[in-house]
Design a protein around this motif. Structure first.
Motif, PDB file in Angstrom:
ATOM      1  N   GLU A  91       0.863  -1.181   0.000  1.00  0.00           N
ATOM      2  CA  GLU A  91       0.000   0.000   0.000  1.00  0.00           C
ATOM      3  C   GLU A  91       0.897   1.228   0.000  1.00  0.00           C
ATOM      4  OE1 GLU A  91      -3.466   2.022   2.748  1.00  0.00           O
ATOM      5  OE2 GLU A  91      -2.993  -0.085   2.994  1.00  0.00           O
ATOM      6  N   GLY A  92       0.652   2.157  -0.910  1.00  0.00           N
ATOM      7  CA  GLY A  92       1.550   3.292  -1.058  1.00  0.00           C
ATOM      8  C   GLY A  92       2.762   2.860  -1.860  1.00  0.00           C
ATOM      9  N   VAL A  93       3.889   3.505  -1.628  1.00  0.00           N
ATOM     10  CA  VAL A  93       5.115   3.180  -2.358  1.00  0.00           C
ATOM     11  C   VAL A  93       5.772   1.967  -1.714  1.00  0.00           C
ATOM     12  CG1 VAL A  93       7.367   4.053  -3.079  1.00  0.00           C
ATOM     13  CG2 VAL A  93       5.395   5.575  -3.040  1.00  0.00           C
ATOM     14  N   ARG A  94       6.261   1.069  -2.533  1.00  0.00           N
ATOM     15  CA  ARG A  94       6.878  -0.183  -2.075  1.00  0.00           C
ATOM     16  C   ARG A  94       8.053   0.096  -1.149  1.00  0.00           C
ATOM     17  NH1 ARG A  94      10.793  -2.988  -5.958  1.00  0.00           N
ATOM     18  NH2 ARG A  94      10.208  -1.101  -7.006  1.00  0.00           N
ATOM     19  N   SER A  95       8.142  -0.693  -0.119  1.00  0.00           N
ATOM     20  CA  SER A  95       9.306  -0.611   0.760  1.00  0.00           C
ATOM     21  C   SER A  95      10.337  -1.615   0.258  1.00  0.00           C
ATOM     22  CB  SER A  95       8.889  -0.895   2.208  1.00  0.00           C
ATOM     23  OG  SER A  95       8.327  -2.190   2.297  1.00  0.00           O
ATOM     24  N   SER A  96      10.974  -2.339   1.131  1.00  0.00           N
ATOM     25  CA  SER A  96      12.020  -3.270   0.712  1.00  0.00           C
ATOM     26  C   SER A  96      11.488  -4.647   0.320  1.00  0.00           C
ATOM     27  CB  SER A  96      13.040  -3.426   1.841  1.00  0.00           C
ATOM     28  OG  SER A  96      12.395  -3.934   2.988  1.00  0.00           O
ATOM     29  N   GLN A  97      10.191  -4.879   0.476  1.00  0.00           N
ATOM     30  CA  GLN A  97       9.663  -6.211   0.177  1.00  0.00           C
ATOM     31  C   GLN A  97       9.748  -6.531  -1.313  1.00  0.00           C
ATOM     32  OE1 GLN A  97       6.305  -4.287   1.761  1.00  0.00           O
ATOM     33  NE2 GLN A  97       4.936  -5.405   0.429  1.00  0.00           N
ATOM     34  N   SER A  98       9.762  -7.797  -1.622  1.00  0.00           N
ATOM     35  CA  SER A  98       9.814  -8.229  -3.014  1.00  0.00           C
ATOM     36  C   SER A  98       8.449  -8.001  -3.662  1.00  0.00           C
ATOM     37  CB  SER A  98      10.175  -9.707  -3.106  1.00  0.00           C
ATOM     38  OG  SER A  98      11.461  -9.926  -2.614  1.00  0.00           O
TER      39      SER A  98
END
Length: 98
Positions: free
Chosen positions: A72-79
């Motif tokens: 949700e929102g801008v991707r963090s470090s997750q694949s």
């Protein structure tokens, strides 16, 4: 969708799904509530209501996966999933960019 109601066979998901689902143009969308077409270049944008922390403005580009429910929102470090696309802009429920 063609004016006669048929689904274009060059749609990316046409071979993946059957019936009306062949018309799918994007995955990972939660609750789109507005759409706009840029008058100068024809780019299509839609707003998507987030479930917990962010609202999004996304550009319609095929094929795309906009991440819901995992992102949700801008991707963090997750694949990200295949064909994942970050929103053009994401903002928190309180109004600040995220």
């Amino acid at each position: 969708i063609h004016p006669n109601g048929t689904i274009p066979t060059d749609n990316y998901y046409y071979q993946t799904y059957t019936g009306i689902n062949r018309a799918i143009v994007g995955l990972g969308i939660r609750n789109p509530f507005k759409m706009a077409i840029h008058p100068g270049n024809g780019r299509i944008f839609f707003n998507d209501v987030g479930g917990g922390s962010a609202e999004e403005i996304n550009e319609v580009i095929m094929p795309s996966n906009y991440g819901w429910p995992g992102i949700e929102g801008v991707r963090s470090s997750q694949s990200p999933p295949i064909f994942y696309r970050d929103p053009v802009f994401a903002y928190g429920h309180s109004g600040g960019a995220c």
